[in-house]
Design an enzyme around this catalytic site. Structure first.
Site, short mmCIF file in Angstrom:
data_model
loop_
_atom_site.label_atom_id
_atom_site.label_comp_id
_atom_site.label_asym_id
_atom_site.label_seq_id
_atom_site.Cartn_x
_atom_site.Cartn_y
_atom_site.Cartn_z
CE LYS A 1 -4.05 2.04 3.14
NZ LYS A 1 -4.49 1.43 3.87
CB SER B 1 -7.84 3.72 2.98
OG SER B 1 -7.42 3.36 4.25
CB SER C 1 -8.54 1.07 5.38
OG SER C 1 -9.96 2.49 6.34
#
Length: 534
Positions: free
Chosen positions: A82, A157, A181
């Site tokens: 990420k 996210s 997320s």
């Protein structure tokens, strides 16, 4: 072995081929890179791809396998990180215009551990700015699209990681979860996402919402998640909240089945309304779990109003981010995050004290509940995926993402392990997921139950991104513009209500609606402007 075959394989299958000499890490890496090349333009999951670094790492891994000395069971497996996670040699823009695009000098703990295990880093996946919300768009790279319908959000996210997992653009994908997320995008994309017990996967540098933040995997299978956790689910001294005591093998109980497990099915957690199709799909999954041997009991588990507790902490974290920027950079931050920060400015130290107290009571209640039931089952989210460029479903009357995802953030407050498990589709062909949560440090049992379910009811994944016909006809620049990316020209701009036309620089557009008008012409509505571009 063809690239197409390798591109669809999980880590266990690739490891077996490496051991037998029937495929190599370089072949698997090239297959993954080829899938990124084919699919990423439609979904914008990756924001940085390290072709050269991946090829070099794969070549080194291939030599180790040929010598019979792999570093781990994921040596040579293609992996993504990420974009909030720092990795030496790769940028970490964190979705923010305020961040440098220069390569990082250090590895964060997950990157260090995965690199030392021989994993092949493909690149970085998209995130909202500093991971502040539960959809995935930002002013740097634009929006990530859902592979099941590219007009819709994949959630966030860790939306880039979830989309990469759904399309197998790489095999193992690292995400982060401060309020859902990992689990939200897993539910929206039909993948498996797992949030471990707080502190069992170390994080450094720590996010501003430090005691809410958990790092974990997004994968197609539970065994692959366990393989990833066997590497990055270890202690690192740099994380001040890091804990010891992780299982030697996170997948040690995967084949035990569900016999003897008690599961409390809480359809609403006492809050809100769940979309009827999601409610039906999750109820059916509860029946399936019972048929596999678990004792499933529907319960009323009302947690009160944890959204107020969560938002006190969450908005204060946004305020901390806001205040560490100078006035010039504050103007470049995501307006939604700034709005959250301004809400925190009205809070007091006593508000935070009460939130901490209420959080402790919530955790105590859930831990007591887990003395009677091994696991709690809920929907993963309350709504199906909704259109891009919206933080909440249009027309819902909601203000904050926590309102459409009421099941995820309570387990960040309690710091307990929780997973999203795919369990079917809506009539529109959009994924449905259910959540399994356990007591602290009961991660192995959550993984065991999820694997038993998916073993009996295997998920399916999109072969390619599903691009609606009207989008498929657009040129590449038009799709990028609609997602909020850059456009390589100067479109003519007319402000609505005026006749004057003006040239505008290529720019990133947020909150856009792009509609096909006639041959070769599109109209983009962005705030108060209309762009006619050819």
């Amino acid at each position: 072995m063809s690239d197409t075959d390798l591109g669809n394989m999980d880590a266990g299958q690739l490891k077996a081929l490496y051991e037998a000499g029937r495929a190599s890490p370089r072949e698997a890496t090239r297959a993954a890179l080829e899938r990124i090349e084919r699919f990423n333009g439609a979904v914008n999951a990756y924001v940085f791809v390290d072709h050269e670094g991946a090829e070099a790492a794969a070549a080194a891994s291939e030599r180790r396998w040929q010598q019979g000395r792999p570093l781990s069971e994921i040596d040579g497996i293609p992996v993504s990180l990420k974009d909030l996670t720092e990795a030496a040699g790769m940028p970490a823009s964190k979705g923010s215009l305020t961040r440098s695009s220069e390569p990082c000098r250090h590895d964060a703990p997950p990157a260090r551990m995965l690199r030392e295990a021989g994993a092949v880093f493909l690149g970085k996946t998209n995130t909202p700015e500093f991971g502040w919300k539960a959809i995935t768009d930002n002013q740097v790279f634009g929006a990530t699209a859902n592979p099941w319908d590219t007009r819709l959000t994949p959630g966030g996210s860790s939306g880039g990681a979830a989309v990469a997992a759904a399309l197998n653009m790489g095999v193992l994908h690292q995400g982060g979860d401060s309020g859902g997320s990992i689990r939200i995008p897993a539910a929206f994309t039909g993948t498996f996402g797992f949030k471990p017990t707080f502190g069992w996967v170390p994080e450094w540098p720590r996010s501003k919402a430090a005691t809410l933040s958990h790092l974990g995997p997004l994968t197609r299978t539970v065994p692959d998640a366990a393989r990833m956790l066997n590497v990055m689910g270890r202690y690192d001294y740099r994380d001040p909240y890091a804990l010891r005591g992780q299982p030697d093998d996170w997948g040690q109980d995967l084949e035990r089945g569900l016999d003897g497990l008690t599961i409390a099915f809480a359809p609403t957690l006492g809050r809100g309304v769940v979309d009827p199709e999601i409610a039906h799909g999750v109820e059916q999954a509860a029946r399936h779990l019972a048929s596999l041997g678990a004792v499933v009991e529907e319960v009323e588990l009302d947690l009160g109003s944890p959204i107020e507790v969560f938002n006190t902490i969450w908005f204060t974290a946004s305020l901390a981010v806001y205040r560490e920027h100078d006035e010039r950079d504050r103007q470049r931050l995501d307006p939604g995050m700034v709005a959250d920060a301004m809400r925190a400015e009205r809070m007091s130290a006593l508000d935070m004290f009460y939130a901490i107290e209420a959080r402790a009571r919530l955790t105590e209640r859930l831990e007591h509940f887990n003395q009677r039931y091994h696991l709690v089952m809920t929907p993963s989210v309350a709504v199906p995926p909704f259109p891009l460029h919206h933080d909440v479903p249009p027309g819902s009357g909601m203000r904050d993402w926590e309102e459409w995802s009421p099941f995820s953030y309570p387990f960040n407050l309690s710091q307990q392990p929780a997973a999203s498990v795919p369990c079917g589709f809506t009539r529109a062909g959009l994924p449905i997921g259910f959540q399994l949560a356990g007591g602290k440090h009961d991660d192995v049992r959550v993984l065991r139950a999820a694997h038993a379910y998916l073993g009996a009811y295997p998920p399916r994944f999109p072969e390619t991104p599903r691009v609606p016909a009207q989008l498929a006809a657009w040129p590449e620049w038009a799709g990028a513009l609609w997602r909020g990316g850059r456009v390589p020209f100067k479109p003519r701009c007319q402000r609505l209500g005026r006749q004057r036309r003006a040239k505008v620089e290529p720019q990133r557009l947020a909150d856009t609606e792009l509609t096909y008008q006639s041959e070769g012409w599109f109209i983009v509505y962005a705030r108060q402007y209309r762009f006619d571009v050819q």
